[in-house]
Motif scaffolding. Structure first.
Motif, PDB file in Angstrom:
ATOM      1  N   ASP A 287      -1.385 -30.348 -60.255  1.00 14.77           N
ATOM      2  CA  ASP A 287      -1.602 -29.819 -58.924  1.00 14.77           C
ATOM      3  C   ASP A 287      -2.725 -30.578 -58.231  1.00 14.77           C
ATOM      4  O   ASP A 287      -3.867 -30.499 -58.639  1.00 14.77           O
ATOM      5  N   ASN A 288      -2.381 -31.321 -57.210  1.00  8.12           N
ATOM      6  CA  ASN A 288      -3.363 -32.096 -56.462  1.00  8.12           C
ATOM      7  C   ASN A 288      -3.626 -31.518 -55.081  1.00  8.12           C
ATOM      8  O   ASN A 288      -4.275 -32.147 -54.267  1.00  8.12           O
ATOM      9  N   ARG A 289      -3.114 -30.313 -54.832  1.00 12.03           N
ATOM     10  CA  ARG A 289      -3.343 -29.715 -53.522  1.00 12.03           C
ATOM     11  C   ARG A 289      -4.832 -29.572 -53.267  1.00 12.03           C
ATOM     12  O   ARG A 289      -5.589 -29.146 -54.118  1.00 12.03           O
ATOM     13  N   GLY A 290      -5.248 -29.932 -52.082  1.00 13.75           N
ATOM     14  CA  GLY A 290      -6.636 -29.780 -51.681  1.00 13.75           C
ATOM     15  C   GLY A 290      -7.554 -30.901 -52.099  1.00 13.75           C
ATOM     16  O   GLY A 290      -8.711 -30.938 -51.693  1.00 13.75           O
ATOM     17  N   GLN A 291      -7.074 -31.828 -52.912  1.00 13.38           N
ATOM     18  CA  GLN A 291      -7.962 -32.881 -53.407  1.00 13.38           C
ATOM     19  C   GLN A 291      -8.448 -33.807 -52.295  1.00 13.38           C
ATOM     20  O   GLN A 291      -9.484 -34.436 -52.427  1.00 13.38           O
ATOM     21  N   ASP A 292      -7.723 -33.866 -51.181  1.00 15.74           N
ATOM     22  CA  ASP A 292      -8.183 -34.668 -50.050  1.00 15.74           C
ATOM     23  C   ASP A 292      -9.397 -34.030 -49.367  1.00 15.74           C
ATOM     24  O   ASP A 292     -10.061 -34.662 -48.555  1.00 15.74           O
ATOM     25  N   LEU A 293      -9.716 -32.787 -49.734  1.00 16.34           N
ATOM     26  CA  LEU A 293     -10.885 -32.103 -49.174  1.00 16.34           C
ATOM     27  C   LEU A 293     -12.163 -32.370 -49.977  1.00 16.34           C
ATOM     28  O   LEU A 293     -13.261 -32.114 -49.492  1.00 16.34           O
TER      29      LEU A 293
ATOM     30  N   ASN B  80     -21.565 -28.124 -53.339  1.00 17.14           N
ATOM     31  CA  ASN B  80     -22.905 -28.576 -53.704  1.00 17.14           C
ATOM     32  C   ASN B  80     -23.970 -28.152 -52.694  1.00 17.14           C
ATOM     33  O   ASN B  80     -23.675 -27.476 -51.705  1.00 17.14           O
ATOM     34  N   THR B  81     -25.202 -28.573 -52.927  1.00 18.78           N
ATOM     35  CA  THR B  81     -26.328 -28.165 -52.081  1.00 18.78           C
ATOM     36  C   THR B  81     -26.237 -28.720 -50.666  1.00 18.78           C
ATOM     37  O   THR B  81     -26.883 -28.200 -49.761  1.00 18.78           O
ATOM     38  N   GLU B  82     -25.437 -29.762 -50.456  1.00 19.61           N
ATOM     39  CA  GLU B  82     -25.231 -30.323 -49.117  1.00 19.61           C
ATOM     40  C   GLU B  82     -24.045 -29.655 -48.409  1.00 19.61           C
ATOM     41  O   GLU B  82     -23.594 -30.127 -47.375  1.00 19.61           O
ATOM     42  N   ASN B  83     -23.516 -28.577 -48.987  1.00 16.34           N
ATOM     43  CA  ASN B  83     -22.376 -27.835 -48.449  1.00 16.34           C
ATOM     44  C   ASN B  83     -21.095 -28.677 -48.438  1.00 16.34           C
ATOM     45  O   ASN B  83     -20.240 -28.518 -47.586  1.00 16.34           O
ATOM     46  N   ARG B  84     -20.981 -29.572 -49.413  1.00 12.25           N
ATOM     47  CA  ARG B  84     -19.784 -30.398 -49.545  1.00 12.25           C
ATOM     48  C   ARG B  84     -18.975 -29.923 -50.749  1.00 12.25           C
ATOM     49  O   ARG B  84     -19.523 -29.524 -51.769  1.00 12.25           O
ATOM     50  N   ILE B  85     -17.654 -29.993 -50.587  1.00  5.69           N
ATOM     51  CA  ILE B  85     -16.752 -29.580 -51.664  1.00  5.69           C
ATOM     52  C   ILE B  85     -16.818 -30.623 -52.771  1.00  5.69           C
ATOM     53  O   ILE B  85     -16.552 -31.795 -52.559  1.00  5.69           O
TER      54      ILE B  85
ATOM     55  N   GLU C 133     -17.283 -31.636 -45.949  1.00  3.48           N
ATOM     56  CA  GLU C 133     -18.093 -30.445 -45.734  1.00  3.48           C
ATOM     57  C   GLU C 133     -17.217 -29.202 -45.831  1.00  3.48           C
ATOM     58  O   GLU C 133     -16.094 -29.173 -45.330  1.00  3.48           O
ATOM     59  N   PHE C 134     -17.748 -28.177 -46.496  1.00  5.10           N
ATOM     60  CA  PHE C 134     -17.003 -26.931 -46.637  1.00  5.10           C
ATOM     61  C   PHE C 134     -16.844 -26.243 -45.293  1.00  5.10           C
ATOM     62  O   PHE C 134     -15.817 -25.664 -45.011  1.00  5.10           O
ATOM     63  N   GLY C 135     -17.862 -26.328 -44.471  1.00 12.00           N
ATOM     64  CA  GLY C 135     -17.803 -25.715 -43.145  1.00 12.00           C
ATOM     65  C   GLY C 135     -19.046 -24.906 -42.867  1.00 12.00           C
ATOM     66  O   GLY C 135     -19.756 -24.482 -43.774  1.00 12.00           O
ATOM     67  N   ASP C 136     -19.298 -24.719 -41.613  1.00 11.75           N
ATOM     68  CA  ASP C 136     -20.467 -23.958 -41.168  1.00 11.75           C
ATOM     69  C   ASP C 136     -20.058 -22.507 -40.988  1.00 11.75           C
ATOM     70  O   ASP C 136     -20.180 -21.932 -39.914  1.00 11.75           O
ATOM     71  N   PHE C 137     -19.570 -21.907 -42.061  1.00  6.51           N
ATOM     72  CA  PHE C 137     -19.032 -20.561 -41.999  1.00  6.51           C
ATOM     73  C   PHE C 137     -20.129 -19.516 -42.132  1.00  6.51           C
ATOM     74  O   PHE C 137     -21.062 -19.679 -42.921  1.00  6.51           O
TER      75      PHE C 137
END
Length: 190
Positions: free
Chosen positions: A20-26, A140-145, A30-34
């Motif tokens: 399953d490689n779904r989402g691997q392009d993410l 991570n701490t930089e809000n990156r996936i 950045e996860f987002g400013d949620f």
């Protein structure tokens, strides 16, 4: 309802054993400013909170999610000082309040306010996930996936997976899920 849980469990088992490689392009993005509101009405801001995060996208009716819950709860006890643990639920606040005691009190529980037409999707504010349940994001701490994992190990007896019979005890499933979550955590804190 029991048949539905069994059927979704088998579907997610097959997804778990596939490549399953779904989402691997993410990954790396950045996860987002949620900013989400938890079941207690407290806001959680992803960008402002600099701790690494394990975010689990879940649903109360999802069989594999139930198995993953135990693994997350155990890891919370060990790592809550270093990691924030957040659950984004398909369920509404009213539904989530009924099951909140099944989760470690240090886990942040975020209910959905709006349901998508697709039962495999969740939308909370600007966040949308259609990878199915459970989906685990390590951030991570930089809000990156850093990584996305889809699915969870579940107990099964003689289930046909890709033409082969497969069995897994409940203990093996819990152990496999625990190790999966712990690996994600260790990658975040090293």
């Amino acid at each position: 309802m029991k048949k539905f849980i069994i059927l979704t469990s088998i579907l997610f088992i097959q997804l778990s054993f596939s490549q399953d490689n779904r989402g691997q392009d993410l990954v790396g993005k950045e996860f987002g400013d949620f900013v989400f509101e938890d079941i207690n009405g407290i806001s959680y801001n992803f960008k402002e909170n600099k701790k690494p995060k394990i975010v689990v996208v879940s649903a109360s009716w999802c069989g594999p999610c139930v198995y993953l819950k135990e693994a997350v709860n155990k890891n919370v006890e060990k790592y809550f000082n270093q990691i924030d643990f957040i659950y984004l639920f398909w369920d509404s606040k009213k539904e989530l309040v009924k099951i909140k005691d099944q989760y470690n009190s240090k886990v942040i529980l975020i209910p959905s306010k709006k349901r998508k037409d697709d039962i495999a999707c969740i939308e909370i504010g600007e966040f949308e996930n259609c990878f199915g349940f459970p989906t685990v994001y390590s951030i991570n701490t930089e809000n990156r996936i850093q990584k996305i994992e889809i699915g969870a190990a579940v107990e099964m007896n003689d289930v046909l997976v890709k033409g082969e019979l497969y069995s897994m005890s409940i203990e093996e499933a819990h152990n496999q899920n625990y190790k999966k979550i712990e690996r994600l955590i260790i990658q975040l804190i090293k």
